[in-house]
Design an enzyme around this catalytic site. Structure first.
Site: not given
Ligand code: UD1
Length: 370
Positions: A207
């Protein structure tokens, strides 16, 4: 200070298993503990299922910030957490790990003169291109109490000029959760739902933006998983970020690879415990495989968790996807690393954190020149 009112912050998936044992240990010592969920992760499969699996109560506050750019997400968390702190007035805020919720809440609390404790302090990848590295360094420098999982973390903090009285080597809280739930997770035999046998499959997770945001890299990684599947079937629980990128880039799933929804904590722990090999770019999974003695191949150029390599079962493979299938073959030929469990990864880290907090600690404000 000896705080009586403690806010524990969670936001994203890897926070839940680190904070759950600390929350429960503090409650059992009679402290008033508030659980604040920022809502950085909000899908049931990324969040709610973990509360059930880990025996955590519903959060006292849910800030509901959701997704956005780094600045948008961090700013929303800060604004809403500031209100929460102003209303509830904690004497200590505990944050964990390296996600945007961690730095956002550490900054807010420190500016409100609320003591900050950082669980999993001191880890460094020295890769300033990772958003998590920025979060780690800044959170540590905004914190009063640096609760470290391994001696390399203490050394990193001292080298950055952090005073020794702020640092406590307590061990790894994530492993507290693992040990508490391992037997129950394995008893579920989650591999059976995918038509697999114990030790007869590979688990993959990807991821990190550096692996999944570039369509070429992601396509090559999927092809590499296809090569691995010629040796053993692969189960690939897909993070929503990765799922979206696979769809955008029209990348198809190779034969022998099962792409599945994100799994709950118990399901994933059970699956990992009986995998022949795990291939990942996650930080926490490098630690969990080390605790389980399962060979881990890490698809990254750096790791902030060097103890998983020097002592544990982890091999840092680098970012070239072509290295994956030969590395899996080496492990299956019997040359995988088993390693040993690092010092204080013993299931009692949260109790040491509770001891530290209830016995009192010095804050930056107390030590500041008057
Ligand atoms: C975040 C953390 C990362 C961690 C990861 C674990 C930061 C900078 N990154 O990354 O260190 O390893 O979590 O999972 O804080 N999304 C969904 N549903 C959710 C959450 C996210 O669909 O419940 C999608 C959205 O499109 C979002 C993307 O995932 O834009 C990324 O989510 P985000 O929280 O920005 O970062 P992660 O990649 O999950």
């Amino acid at each position: 200070m000896i705080p009586q009112r403690v806010s524990c912050v969670v936001g994203a998936r890897p926070n839940f298993m680190k904070v759950a044992p600390v929350y429960l240990a503090l409650r059992s010592r009679g402290l008033q503990v508030r659980l604040v969920h920022t809502g950085q992760h909000y899908d049931a499969k990324m969040s709610a299922v973990f509360f059930d699996d880990l025996g955590m109560p519903r959060p006292d506050a849910f800030l509901g910030v959701g997704s956005g750019s780094h600045a948008e997400q961090t700013a929303k968390i800060m604004t809403l957490f500031e209100q929460d702190c102003t209303n509830w007035r904690p004497e200590l805020t505990l944050v964990a790990g390296d996600v945007n919720s961690t730095i956002a809440c550490a900054l807010v609390a420190s500016k409100l003169a609320i003591a900050v404790g950082h669980i999993e302090a001191g880890l460094r990848s020295r890769d300033w291109g990772m958003p998590e590295e920025i979060n780690r360094v800044l959170t540590d420098h905004a914190s009063d109490l640096l609760l470290t999982p391994s001696p390399d973390a203490d050394a990193n903090l001292l080298a950055e000029g952090i005073e020794p009285w702020r640092i406590r080597f307590v061990g790894n809280c994530m492993i507290d959760s693992l040990r508490a739930h391992q037997a129950r997770a394995v008893a579920l035999e989650p591999w059976r739902a995918f038509g697999l046998e114990a030790q007869g499959y590979v688990v993959a997770t990807l991821h990190r933006p550096s692996n999944v945001d570039d369509p070429r890299q992601l396509a090559q990684l999927m092809a590499a998983l296809g090569e691995v599947a010629k040796q053993l079937p692969v189960v690939f629980p897909v993070h929503p970020r990765t799922a979206a990128r696979l769809l955008d880039a029209h990348i198809t799933t190779p034969v022998g690879v099962q792409v599945v929804e994100p799994l709950g904590y118990l399901q994933f722990l059970g699956l990992m415990a009986k995998a022949a090999v795990v291939a990942t770019d996650s930080g926490g999974i490098q630690e969990e495989t080390t605790a389980l003695g399962v060979p881990c191949l890490t698809l990254r150029a750096t790791t902030e968790r060097p103890v998983t390599i020097t002592e544990g079962s982890n091999i840092l493979l680098g970012v070239n996807p072509e290295l994956l299938a030969p590395a899996v073959a080496t492990v299956l030929a019997g040359s995988g690393k088993v390693g040993r469990v690092p010092q204080l990864w013993d299931g009692a880290a949260a109790q040491r954190i509770a001891d530290t907090i209830t016995q009192g600690f010095s804050t930056l404000l107390e030590r500041a020149p008057k």
